[in-house]
Design a protein around this motif. Structure first.
Motif, PDB file in Angstrom:
ATOM      1  N   ARG A  53      -4.961 -33.648 -17.136  1.00  0.00           N
ATOM      2  CA  ARG A  53      -4.124 -34.260 -17.963  1.00  0.00           C
ATOM      3  C   ARG A  53      -4.656 -33.701 -19.597  1.00  0.00           C
ATOM      4  O   ARG A  53      -5.877 -33.859 -19.705  1.00  0.00           O
ATOM      5  CB  ARG A  53      -3.961 -35.483 -17.879  1.00  0.00           C
ATOM      6  N   THR A  54      -3.816 -32.872 -20.236  1.00  0.00           N
ATOM      7  CA  THR A  54      -4.163 -32.318 -21.489  1.00  0.00           C
ATOM      8  C   THR A  54      -3.473 -33.436 -22.798  1.00  0.00           C
ATOM      9  O   THR A  54      -2.318 -33.758 -22.504  1.00  0.00           O
ATOM     10  CB  THR A  54      -3.593 -31.350 -21.841  1.00  0.00           C
ATOM     11  N   LEU A  55      -4.431 -33.832 -23.703  1.00  0.00           N
ATOM     12  CA  LEU A  55      -4.171 -34.581 -24.716  1.00  0.00           C
ATOM     13  C   LEU A  55      -4.245 -33.985 -26.042  1.00  0.00           C
ATOM     14  O   LEU A  55      -5.363 -33.508 -26.363  1.00  0.00           O
ATOM     15  CB  LEU A  55      -4.929 -35.734 -24.709  1.00  0.00           C
ATOM     16  N   LEU A  56      -3.239 -33.553 -26.556  1.00  0.00           N
ATOM     17  CA  LEU A  56      -3.190 -32.647 -27.738  1.00  0.00           C
ATOM     18  C   LEU A  56      -3.473 -33.224 -29.008  1.00  0.00           C
ATOM     19  O   LEU A  56      -3.152 -34.522 -29.109  1.00  0.00           O
ATOM     20  CB  LEU A  56      -1.700 -32.158 -27.948  1.00  0.00           C
ATOM     21  N   VAL A  57      -4.663 -32.875 -29.861  1.00  0.00           N
ATOM     22  CA  VAL A  57      -5.075 -33.515 -30.922  1.00  0.00           C
ATOM     23  C   VAL A  57      -4.278 -33.121 -32.195  1.00  0.00           C
ATOM     24  O   VAL A  57      -4.088 -31.708 -32.625  1.00  0.00           O
ATOM     25  CB  VAL A  57      -6.538 -33.073 -31.130  1.00  0.00           C
ATOM     26  N   PHE A  58      -3.629 -33.807 -32.687  1.00  0.00           N
ATOM     27  CA  PHE A  58      -2.634 -33.711 -33.928  1.00  0.00           C
ATOM     28  C   PHE A  58      -3.697 -33.719 -35.413  1.00  0.00           C
ATOM     29  O   PHE A  58      -3.292 -32.578 -36.147  1.00  0.00           O
ATOM     30  CB  PHE A  58      -1.628 -34.614 -34.351  1.00  0.00           C
ATOM     31  N   GLU A  59      -4.588 -34.394 -35.254  1.00  0.00           N
ATOM     32  CA  GLU A  59      -5.445 -34.679 -36.533  1.00  0.00           C
ATOM     33  C   GLU A  59      -6.819 -35.139 -36.179  1.00  0.00           C
ATOM     34  O   GLU A  59      -6.872 -35.918 -35.164  1.00  0.00           O
ATOM     35  CB  GLU A  59      -4.789 -35.582 -37.529  1.00  0.00           C
ATOM     36  N   GLU A  60      -8.144 -34.636 -36.720  1.00  0.00           N
ATOM     37  CA  GLU A  60      -9.208 -35.148 -36.346  1.00  0.00           C
ATOM     38  C   GLU A  60     -10.047 -35.012 -37.588  1.00  0.00           C
ATOM     39  O   GLU A  60      -9.874 -34.503 -38.413  1.00  0.00           O
ATOM     40  CB  GLU A  60      -9.977 -34.390 -35.183  1.00  0.00           C
ATOM     41  N   GLU A  61     -11.256 -36.104 -37.354  1.00  0.00           N
ATOM     42  CA  GLU A  61     -12.112 -36.389 -38.446  1.00  0.00           C
ATOM     43  C   GLU A  61     -13.396 -36.535 -37.755  1.00  0.00           C
ATOM     44  O   GLU A  61     -13.678 -37.549 -36.964  1.00  0.00           O
ATOM     45  CB  GLU A  61     -11.744 -37.486 -39.650  1.00  0.00           C
ATOM     46  N   ASP A  62     -14.457 -35.812 -38.175  1.00  0.00           N
ATOM     47  CA  ASP A  62     -15.936 -36.187 -37.899  1.00  0.00           C
ATOM     48  C   ASP A  62     -16.360 -37.586 -38.769  1.00  0.00           C
ATOM     49  O   ASP A  62     -16.124 -37.423 -39.682  1.00  0.00           O
ATOM     50  CB  ASP A  62     -16.956 -35.125 -38.418  1.00  0.00           C
ATOM     51  N   LEU A  63     -16.937 -38.223 -37.960  1.00  0.00           N
ATOM     52  CA  LEU A  63     -17.501 -39.467 -38.652  1.00  0.00           C
ATOM     53  C   LEU A  63     -19.026 -39.547 -38.664  1.00  0.00           C
ATOM     54  O   LEU A  63     -19.831 -40.531 -38.879  1.00  0.00           O
ATOM     55  CB  LEU A  63     -17.143 -40.645 -37.450  1.00  0.00           C
ATOM     56  N   GLU A  64     -19.607 -38.194 -38.863  1.00  0.00           N
ATOM     57  CA  GLU A  64     -21.130 -38.112 -39.123  1.00  0.00           C
ATOM     58  C   GLU A  64     -21.492 -38.332 -40.477  1.00  0.00           C
ATOM     59  O   GLU A  64     -20.644 -38.401 -41.403  1.00  0.00           O
ATOM     60  CB  GLU A  64     -21.682 -36.684 -38.670  1.00  0.00           C
ATOM     61  N   PRO A  65     -22.720 -38.958 -40.673  1.00  0.00           N
ATOM     62  CA  PRO A  65     -23.076 -39.258 -41.911  1.00  0.00           C
ATOM     63  C   PRO A  65     -22.828 -38.181 -43.027  1.00  0.00           C
ATOM     64  O   PRO A  65     -23.136 -37.070 -42.598  1.00  0.00           O
ATOM     65  CB  PRO A  65     -24.475 -39.834 -41.807  1.00  0.00           C
ATOM     66  N   GLU A  66     -22.701 -38.808 -44.267  1.00  0.00           N
ATOM     67  CA  GLU A  66     -22.582 -37.421 -45.261  1.00  0.00           C
ATOM     68  C   GLU A  66     -23.957 -37.778 -46.134  1.00  0.00           C
ATOM     69  O   GLU A  66     -24.645 -38.583 -46.008  1.00  0.00           O
ATOM     70  CB  GLU A  66     -21.243 -38.172 -46.251  1.00  0.00           C
TER      71      GLU A  66
END
Length: 177
Positions: free
Chosen positions: A163-176
């Motif tokens: 089952r494929t779930l297309l990603v519309f928008e993403e953001e990394d939550l790694e520390p800055e």
């Protein structure tokens, strides 16, 4: 400077080298991490190219101490590598998707090895629930994603369904930094 040279002490103030691949079965038992180790990990997660000098200054220890701690974190397998955080869209892989897979029971290791070979595969996880595997892929476009799913994934004999779930928008939550 290779990882094995890190034990000898800092040679210069260059960025840290990538660690050697480590077989998890050969790793020592995990040692507890103190607050300084945790701070070092945060710094290196935000900037894997941070120099020994800057890490030492930010955690308030000597360069030799920072060097020894980083070397221990590498040897213990806590630090598995140093990498760049990539904007996949700007790098020509504008389509991202999570793909769930149901697989034949007890075929995880075989399937995992085949998934590692897929172009654009970014993350693979064995999970519990309604499906068995969660796969994150980045492809140039929807046509390439379709090809990956319909031709490559569904051709793996141990894969029962996807089952494929297309990603519309993403953001990394790694520390800055």
């Amino acid at each position: 400077m290779a990882a094995e040279q890190m034990a000898d002490g800092p040679q210069d103030d260059a960025a840290l080298p990538p660690p050697r691949p480590v077989d998890a079965a050969l790793l020592p038992p995990p040692r507890p991490l103190d607050a300084i180790d945790q701070d070092i990990l945060k710094i290196l997660q935000a900037d894997g190219r941070a120099s020994i000098r800057s890490v030492a200054e930010r955690v308030h220890v000597s360069r030799a101490n920072a060097y020894a701690r980083i070397n221990r974190l590498v040897e213990d397998g806590v630090i598995r590598g140093f990498s760049a955080r990539v904007d996949h869209e700007r790098a020509g892989h504008g389509t991202s998707a999570y793909i769930t897979l149901k697989i034949v029971q007890n075929t995880w290791r075989t399937v995992r090895e085949q998934l590692r070979q897929l172009p654009g595969a970014s993350h693979i996880a064995l999970v519990g629930g309604d499906f068995d595997v969660l796969l994150l892929v980045h492809t140039p476009d929807n046509r390439a994603l379709r090809e990956l799913v319909l031709t490559r994934l569904q051709a793996i004999p141990e894969v029962l369904s996807t089952r494929t779930l297309l990603v519309f928008e993403e953001e990394d939550l790694e520390p800055e930094a």
